[in-house]
Motif scaffolding. Sequence first.
Motif, short mmCIF file in Angstrom:
data_model
loop_
_atom_site.label_atom_id
_atom_site.label_comp_id
_atom_site.label_asym_id
_atom_site.label_seq_id
_atom_site.Cartn_x
_atom_site.Cartn_y
_atom_site.Cartn_z
N PHE A 261 -3.26 3.30 11.92
CA PHE A 261 -3.96 4.57 12.12
C PHE A 261 -4.64 4.63 13.49
CE2 PHE A 261 -3.57 4.76 7.47
CZ PHE A 261 -3.13 6.06 7.32
N THR A 262 -5.05 3.49 14.03
CA THR A 262 -5.61 3.46 15.37
C THR A 262 -4.56 3.86 16.39
OG1 THR A 262 -7.25 1.78 14.78
CG2 THR A 262 -6.73 2.02 17.11
N GLU A 263 -3.34 3.39 16.20
CA GLU A 263 -2.25 3.76 17.10
C GLU A 263 -2.01 5.27 17.05
OE1 GLU A 263 0.83 3.43 19.85
OE2 GLU A 263 -0.69 1.95 19.26
N LEU A 264 -2.16 5.87 15.87
CA LEU A 264 -2.01 7.32 15.74
C LEU A 264 -3.22 8.08 16.27
CD1 LEU A 264 -0.53 7.66 12.12
CD2 LEU A 264 0.71 7.78 14.30
N GLY A 265 -4.32 7.37 16.46
CA GLY A 265 -5.55 8.01 16.92
C GLY A 265 -6.23 8.84 15.85
N GLY B 66 -15.50 18.41 -21.97
CA GLY B 66 -14.47 17.58 -22.58
C GLY B 66 -13.83 16.56 -21.66
N PHE B 67 -14.33 16.42 -20.44
CA PHE B 67 -13.80 15.40 -19.53
C PHE B 67 -14.35 14.03 -19.90
CE2 PHE B 67 -13.01 19.22 -17.17
CZ PHE B 67 -11.93 18.94 -16.34
N THR B 68 -13.56 13.00 -19.60
CA THR B 68 -13.92 11.62 -19.93
C THR B 68 -13.92 10.76 -18.66
OG1 THR B 68 -12.90 11.81 -22.11
CG2 THR B 68 -13.24 9.59 -21.26
N PRO B 69 -14.93 9.91 -18.47
CA PRO B 69 -14.92 8.99 -17.32
C PRO B 69 -13.82 7.95 -17.48
CG PRO B 69 -17.11 9.12 -18.34
CD PRO B 69 -16.17 9.79 -19.27
N LEU B 70 -13.08 7.69 -16.40
CA LEU B 70 -12.02 6.68 -16.43
C LEU B 70 -12.37 5.45 -15.59
CD1 LEU B 70 -8.79 8.86 -16.09
CD2 LEU B 70 -9.91 8.05 -18.18
N THR B 71 -12.93 5.68 -14.41
CA THR B 71 -13.30 4.59 -13.51
C THR B 71 -14.14 5.20 -12.40
OG1 THR B 71 -12.46 2.73 -12.17
CG2 THR B 71 -11.25 4.80 -12.05
N THR B 72 -14.57 4.38 -11.46
CA THR B 72 -15.29 4.90 -10.30
C THR B 72 -14.33 5.03 -9.12
OG1 THR B 72 -15.91 2.67 -9.59
CG2 THR B 72 -17.45 3.84 -11.03
N THR B 73 -14.75 5.82 -8.14
CA THR B 73 -13.98 5.94 -6.91
C THR B 73 -14.95 6.06 -5.74
OG1 THR B 73 -12.30 7.23 -5.72
CG2 THR B 73 -13.74 8.45 -7.21
N THR B 74 -14.62 5.35 -4.66
CA THR B 74 -15.47 5.34 -3.47
C THR B 74 -14.62 5.50 -2.23
OG1 THR B 74 -16.97 3.77 -4.57
CG2 THR B 74 -17.23 4.05 -2.19
N PRO B 75 -14.91 6.49 -1.40
CA PRO B 75 -14.19 6.62 -0.13
C PRO B 75 -14.77 5.63 0.89
CG PRO B 75 -15.19 8.72 -0.83
CD PRO B 75 -15.82 7.62 -1.62
N TYR B 76 -13.90 4.88 1.53
CA TYR B 76 -14.28 4.02 2.66
C TYR B 76 -13.64 4.61 3.91
CZ TYR B 76 -16.27 0.44 -0.38
OH TYR B 76 -17.06 -0.24 -1.29
N LEU B 77 -14.45 4.97 4.89
CA LEU B 77 -13.98 5.70 6.06
C LEU B 77 -13.91 4.79 7.28
CD1 LEU B 77 -16.10 8.96 5.64
CD2 LEU B 77 -13.89 8.38 4.61
N TYR B 78 -12.84 5.00 8.06
CA TYR B 78 -12.67 4.22 9.29
C TYR B 78 -12.36 5.17 10.45
CZ TYR B 78 -11.34 0.49 12.47
OH TYR B 78 -11.30 -0.39 13.55
N ALA B 79 -13.12 5.05 11.51
CA ALA B 79 -12.89 5.84 12.72
C ALA B 79 -12.46 4.91 13.84
CB ALA B 79 -14.14 6.60 13.11
N PRO B 80 -11.25 5.07 14.37
CA PRO B 80 -10.78 4.19 15.44
C PRO B 80 -11.70 4.25 16.65
CG PRO B 80 -8.96 5.50 14.58
CD PRO B 80 -10.22 6.05 13.97
N VAL C 200 0.83 -1.20 0.00
CA VAL C 200 0.00 0.00 0.00
C VAL C 200 0.87 1.25 0.00
CG1 VAL C 200 -1.87 -1.15 1.26
CG2 VAL C 200 -0.20 0.23 2.51
N VAL C 201 0.30 2.33 -0.51
CA VAL C 201 0.88 3.67 -0.35
C VAL C 201 -0.11 4.46 0.49
CG1 VAL C 201 1.51 5.82 -1.51
CG2 VAL C 201 2.16 3.62 -2.52
N ARG C 202 0.39 5.01 1.60
CA ARG C 202 -0.49 5.73 2.51
C ARG C 202 0.04 7.14 2.76
NH1 ARG C 202 1.11 1.83 7.54
NH2 ARG C 202 3.05 2.86 8.17
N ARG C 203 -0.90 8.01 3.09
CA ARG C 203 -0.58 9.41 3.42
C ARG C 203 -1.00 9.69 4.84
NH1 ARG C 203 -2.62 14.76 3.58
NH2 ARG C 203 -1.40 16.30 2.37
N THR C 204 -0.11 10.27 5.60
CA THR C 204 -0.44 10.70 6.94
C THR C 204 -0.16 12.20 7.05
OG1 THR C 204 1.78 10.09 7.73
CG2 THR C 204 0.00 8.48 8.04
N ALA C 205 -1.00 12.88 7.80
CA ALA C 205 -0.84 14.32 7.97
C ALA C 205 -1.43 14.72 9.30
CB ALA C 205 -1.53 15.07 6.84
N PRO C 206 -0.81 15.70 9.96
CA PRO C 206 -1.33 16.15 11.25
C PRO C 206 -2.49 17.11 11.07
CG PRO C 206 0.61 17.42 10.66
CD PRO C 206 0.41 16.40 9.56
#
Length: 260
Positions: free
Chosen positions: A67-71, A244-258, A33-39
Motif C-alpha cells: 500500500f505504501t508503493e500505491l501511496g 433482534g440483532f445478536t453480537p457475534l464478535t468484536t471488530t477494530t479498525p487499525y489504520l496505516y498512513a504511509p 490475506v484478502v485485500r481490497r484496493t480502490a481508487p
Amino acid sequence: MDNAAVLALFDRDMREGARPDGPGARVERVGAVVRRTAPGHGWNGILWSALTAADADAVIAEQIAYFTELGRKFEWKLYGHDLPADLGQRLVAAGFTPEPEETLMAGESAALTLGAGPPEGVRLVPVTDRAGVDLVAGVHERAFGADASWLRGQLLDQLADFPGTVVAVLALAGDEPVSAARLEMAPGARFAGLWGGGTVPGRRGRGIYRALVAHRARVAADRGYRYLQVDASDRSRPILERLGFTPLTTTTPYLYAPVR
C-alpha cells in the motif's frame, strides 16, 4: 440463530469470499490475506487473514510495502476471533493506529422486529442525486464531528456506477436533515450491511436511528438478503439488540498512513 455458524458464514461471504463492490475496486487473495484496493474515495484495506505467530509480522510488512508503493492509506480490519491472538499488538508495533472497538452484530431479516416508523414530524426520504448526497455528508459531519468528503465522493461514485449496491436515506424534521444512513448490498452475498447511521445532537433518543434501521432492514429483506450485519458502537448496540440483532464478535479498525 446459530451464532457460530453465522459468524463462519460471514467470514466466508464477506471477508474471505468478498467481491468487488465499487467503481474500480479490486479484491484479491494474496497468500494469507484478502485485500481490497480502490481508487479515489474507495476503501483500501485487509478484509481477512489466516496468520500464525510465525508469519504474521512478515505478512504485515508485505502489506505495508504494497500500500505504501500505491501511496494509499489503508485499514486492517481486525475481528476478535482472528489469529494470532496478539495480532492487534503486532499491528500497533508495525505502525498502525487502532480506532475504537465496535461489536459485529447480525440478525436474520425475517426474524427482526421491524415495526418501528419515524417519530412524529420526521419523514424518511431516499437519496438519489448530488443534492441528497451533500445533505447526507452534512449530517455525517454534524453527527460524528468528522470530515465527510470521502463519504460524499464514495456515495456519488456508487450511485452513478453501482446503484444496485447502495441505498442511502435521510431523515428530515420538516426540511432539516437530522439523520442519515446507508445500506450496502454486495452482489451474490447473503449479508447486507448497515452503515453510517448517525443523528445530529439535539435529535437523539427519539427513535430516529431505530426507524432508519427498520427501514433498511425491510429493503434488504425485500431484495432477498437473509442476514443484516452492522458494526455497532456502544450507543447503537442496545437499540439493535431490541430489534433482534445478536453480537457475534468484536471488530477494530487499525489504520496505516504511509510516510511520504
